[in-house]
Enzyme design. Structure first.
Site, short mmCIF file in Angstrom:
data_model
loop_
_atom_site.label_atom_id
_atom_site.label_comp_id
_atom_site.label_asym_id
_atom_site.label_seq_id
_atom_site.Cartn_x
_atom_site.Cartn_y
_atom_site.Cartn_z
N ASP A 1 3.68 3.14 27.27
CA ASP A 1 3.68 2.83 25.96
C ASP A 1 3.66 1.03 26.05
O ASP A 1 3.12 0.58 26.87
CB ASP A 1 4.99 3.51 25.42
CG ASP A 1 4.38 3.64 23.86
OD1 ASP A 1 4.63 2.60 22.75
OD2 ASP A 1 4.33 4.90 23.44
N ASP B 1 -2.01 3.23 18.17
CA ASP B 1 -1.32 2.84 17.27
C ASP B 1 -1.50 1.95 16.23
O ASP B 1 -2.41 1.05 16.50
CB ASP B 1 0.07 2.35 17.88
CG ASP B 1 1.22 2.85 17.29
OD1 ASP B 1 1.40 3.31 16.13
OD2 ASP B 1 2.53 2.76 17.60
N ASN C 1 0.81 -0.38 13.43
CA ASN C 1 2.45 -0.44 13.04
C ASN C 1 2.48 -1.24 11.82
O ASN C 1 3.60 -1.76 11.39
CB ASN C 1 3.12 -1.16 14.28
CG ASN C 1 3.62 -0.02 15.36
OD1 ASN C 1 4.18 0.94 14.75
ND2 ASN C 1 3.15 -0.23 16.50
N ASP D 1 7.80 9.09 14.11
CA ASP D 1 8.69 8.06 15.38
C ASP D 1 10.06 8.69 15.22
O ASP D 1 10.94 8.51 16.24
CB ASP D 1 8.92 6.65 15.11
CG ASP D 1 7.57 5.85 15.44
OD1 ASP D 1 6.96 6.52 16.34
OD2 ASP D 1 7.45 4.75 14.95
#
Length: 732
Positions: free
Chosen positions: A365, A477, A479, A547
């Site tokens: 990650d 992703d 964010n 999450d």
């Protein structure tokens, strides 16, 4: 599936299975909605338009045409003509006028399902789908409007879209183009929406409709944690299994609006589409604008029937990845195990232990690139951080592959950190309003994906990484939301297009990625679940649901998500306890059972968990592999309600042939001095006999659904049971 047009009645009929969608062309060539529901044998449905009562049609009572316009159930209501309900299309012509008037001109019926340029869309062969294309025209503005309606074999679904074309000689500005409008007779409906925030996405809210407008939307540049681009209208009293329900979902990943409006005559207008706030699109002569597709589902089997239709449609006609029908690899992600504090040896130690236990993929990650030791730098610098990975990416991947594991990697390619080589070289590449301070979020900015040079540069970096080593999976992703929405590249008269152009740029990047790397498993993520929408499913067969990995919180998140989306699309992991988001401790078995109602994986430091928990992993993986085909391809029936007060949640997945099923029961709270519960199962064949893995006994499907399985009061909160049922050839 069938689409017909009766020239005498001026009536369109669209049927699939036992569903009917009907429209008519009224006096003045207006296209009006007539009916959406169970199929009817009657040939003439036009009296449902009530054109023989006040205010009558303009040919009978033109002195009150405005009243007629304000009551007609338009398929695509226009602004400025006397319809004061929420409109679906609005323009601004060269003279600064906003009135538009699209009327029926012609239609064509085509086999199959056409796509939309630059947008995700459902698909179907000539044997699977049919499409009605209706051409409307505004003669004064010299514009054409094409309305598309597609039906699929045995699906109680209408997929709608709209395209505006400028056929004139002057520029025009499109101010609004919603994807679908649906008019329902009466207002006796509840509106269900999926709302929340980061770490508590898609919680279910059900409210009774009232006079006026009830709306959810997003202006964040993404479909958002706060509201999902889905809502349902359910008859009051409709539940999981009974009652009429309508579901609307937008195949789009940016700003949206979804609304139900009850008018003065107690009819309900439901609409969904791109959010018109701060939206304008310049249409020069010869150009067109396509609205994203909207999916409309009808069910007479309650919310459960609606959900199963959405699930089947998306699995068969939206998700393109080869993984849509394949088992997903069981992965372990290092995020909650290490966060940014890792190096090659730490990752290899996790991989070694994972390989012993049957895990199939290691995912690295955030933190592997630039000089990223925390979240304040290096986004945009997509090259290996050699302090952490001194041998380079290929060296790490080769070592992991030698252990028998696949390798996956995390990117956040839409973002840039102020502390990055990319931003220092190209500060103008960030979305910004010149002269205004940029708002930080997670100490990062958003790249201007409306710019081809930005997309080319970033994609080049992604390609370099993905071709440098044997990488099987990408977690994409995003964010943060968009602020100061402006582009250094777009001219002033196109700046308000940036919201939509940004989304189109993301779609283009993902399309290039899955085209160039067709064997790649792409998982979308947006700060968790901020882009859990059908637009993303077109590119990625699974989306990180939230999450928040706490099993009890996930009951609510996954329950709400399942109202519209199949579990095969929900990224779900077993994580460590106390949970990193809420601090709750739940049994390892329960964490596994909840994560199996998703794509299933692990997100913890496998080298540090207790031997007891570690010892359960091989069994969990074996169970997931044994039963995943039922969850991936079967029908889901919700039995419990994590938002209720009963103290439990439960669900069952049933194979399409009803030959096997997997039932999961989660006791959220233990109770003192109570007897067992009888949980009535759903979806089985009442005439078949099923062997229960819990006790080896054989029960009829009728018994299991009418009398139920007896579930004892389990010792302790957050306990769970999982039971496999398989059909016997004859009663044992």
């Amino acid at each position: 599936m069938h689409i017909t047009y009766d020239e005498t009645l001026k009536l369109f009929r669209l049927t699939a299975g036992d569903m009917l969608y009907a429209m008519g062309i009224t006096d003045g060539a207006y296209l009006a909605h007539i009916y959406f529901g169970k199929n009817l044998p009657d040939a003439d449905l036009t009296e449902l338009l009530r054109l023989d009562e006040p205010p009558f049609t303009p040919s009978v009572n033109n002195r009150d045409k405005a009243c007629y316009m304000d009551t007609l159930p338009f398929e695509c209501p226009c602004f400025g003509l006397g319809d004061y309900r929420e409109h679906a299309v609005e323009i601004l012509d060269g003279a600064g006028m906003s009135t538009c008037d699209f009327r029926y001109v012609s239609h064509r019926i085509i086999p199959g399902k056409p796509g939309l340029p630059g947008l995700p869309a459902t698909f179907g062969t000539e044997q699977q789908a049919m499409t009605l294309c209706i051409l409307c025209r505004d003669e004064h503005a010299d514009l054409e409007l094409e309305l598309r309606y597609s039906v699929f074999e045995q699906m109680h679904t209408i997929v709608r879209s709209a395209i505006v074309r400028n056929t004139g000689r002057a520029d025009c500005r499109l101010k609004r183009l919603l994807s679908a409008t649906l008019t329902l007779d009466g207002d006796g409906y509840d509106m269900l929406t999926l709302n929340g925030s980061w770490a508590r996405e898609r919680h279910v809210e059900r409210c009774r409709l009232h006079m006026g407008k009830q709306r959810i939307d997003s202006m964040r540049g993404e479909s958002s944690h706060q509201h999902n681009p889905f809502f349902a209208l359910a008859e009051q009293g409709a539940d999981e299994d009974r009652g009429v329900c309508y579901g609307l979902n937008l195949i789009y990943s940016g700003n949206f609006m979804a609304q139900a409006e009850v008018d003065q005559h107690h009819t309900t207008r439901a609409q969904i589409g791109i959010n018109p706030t701060d939206f304008t699109w310049l249409l020069p002569p010869g150009e067109a604008f396509a609205a994203p597709e909207a999916v409309l589902v009808w069910s007479e089997e309650g919310l459960g029937g609606m959900s199963r239709t959405f699930h089947d449609l998306y699995r068969q006609h939206l998700i393109r990845s080869k993984y849509r029908a394949l088992p997903r690899p069981v992965l372990i992600n290092n995020w909650e195990a290490t966060y940014f504090d890792f190096n090659e040896e730490k990752l290899l130690s996790i991989a070694r232990e994972a390989a012993k236990l049957g895990i199939e993929m290691l995912v690295m990650d955030d933190g592997w690139f630039g000089h990223r030791d925390k979240d304040n730098s290096s986004l945009g610098d997509w090259y290996v951080y050699e302090k952490k990975l001194p041998g380079g990416l290929k060296s790490l991947v080769d070592k992991v592959r030698a252990m028998g594991l696949k390798f996956g990697i995390w990117f956040e390619p839409e973002m840039v950190s102020p502390d990055s080589d990319l931003y220092r070289a190209h500060p103008d590449w960030a979305i910004q309003v010149p002269g205004r301070e940029l708002t930080l979020c997670r100490e990062q900015y958003v790249l201007d994906y409306s710019r081809q040079d930005v997309r080319e540069y970033v994609y080049g970096m992604l390609r370099d990484i993905l071709t440098s080593a044997d990488i099987s999976y990408v977690k994409w992703d995003m964010n943060r939301q968009l602020t100061e929405v402006g582009s250094r590249m777009l001219p002033a008269d196109r700046q308000r297009e940036l919201w939509h152009r940004y989304v189109l740029g993301v779609y283009e990047m993902m399309e290039r990625l899955v085209t160039e790397f067709p064997d790649l498993l792409l998982e979308n993520c947006s700060g968790g679940g901020a882009r859990f929408d059908p637009g993303m499913l077109y590119y990625s067969p699974q989306i990180w649901a939230s999450d928040d990995t706490d099993a009890m919180e996930r009951l609510k998140i996954q329950y709400g998500t399942s109202l519209c989306y199949p579990v095969s699309a929900m990224g779900a992991h077993v994580s460590d306890c106390p949970n990193h988001t809420v601090g709750r401790t739940t049994p390892f078995q329960t964490r596994g059972h909840v994560a199996m109602a998703g794509t299933f994986g692990y997100e913890l430091d496998i080298t540090k968990i207790s031997p007891e928990d570690r010892g359960q992993i091989p069994g969990q993986i074996a169970d997931y592999k044994r039963y995943s085909h039922i969850m991936r391809n079967g029908d889901q029936y919700r039995i419990g309600d994590p938002f209720g007060t009963a103290g439990y949640d439960a669900w069952i997945f049933v194979a399409k042939d009803k030959g096997e099923a997997l039932f999961t029961y989660v006791q959220t709270l233990s109770r003192p001095n109570v007897r067992s519960r009888r949980i009535r199962l759903k979806g089985l064949n009442p005439e078949s006999w099923y062997r229960c893995s819990e006790n080896g006994k054989t029960y009829s499907g009728a018994y299991l659904m009418q009398a139920g399985l007896r579930m004892p009061n389990l010792w302790g909160d957050f306990q769970s049971r999982q039971i496999y049922l398989n059909k016997m050839e004859e009663r044992a």
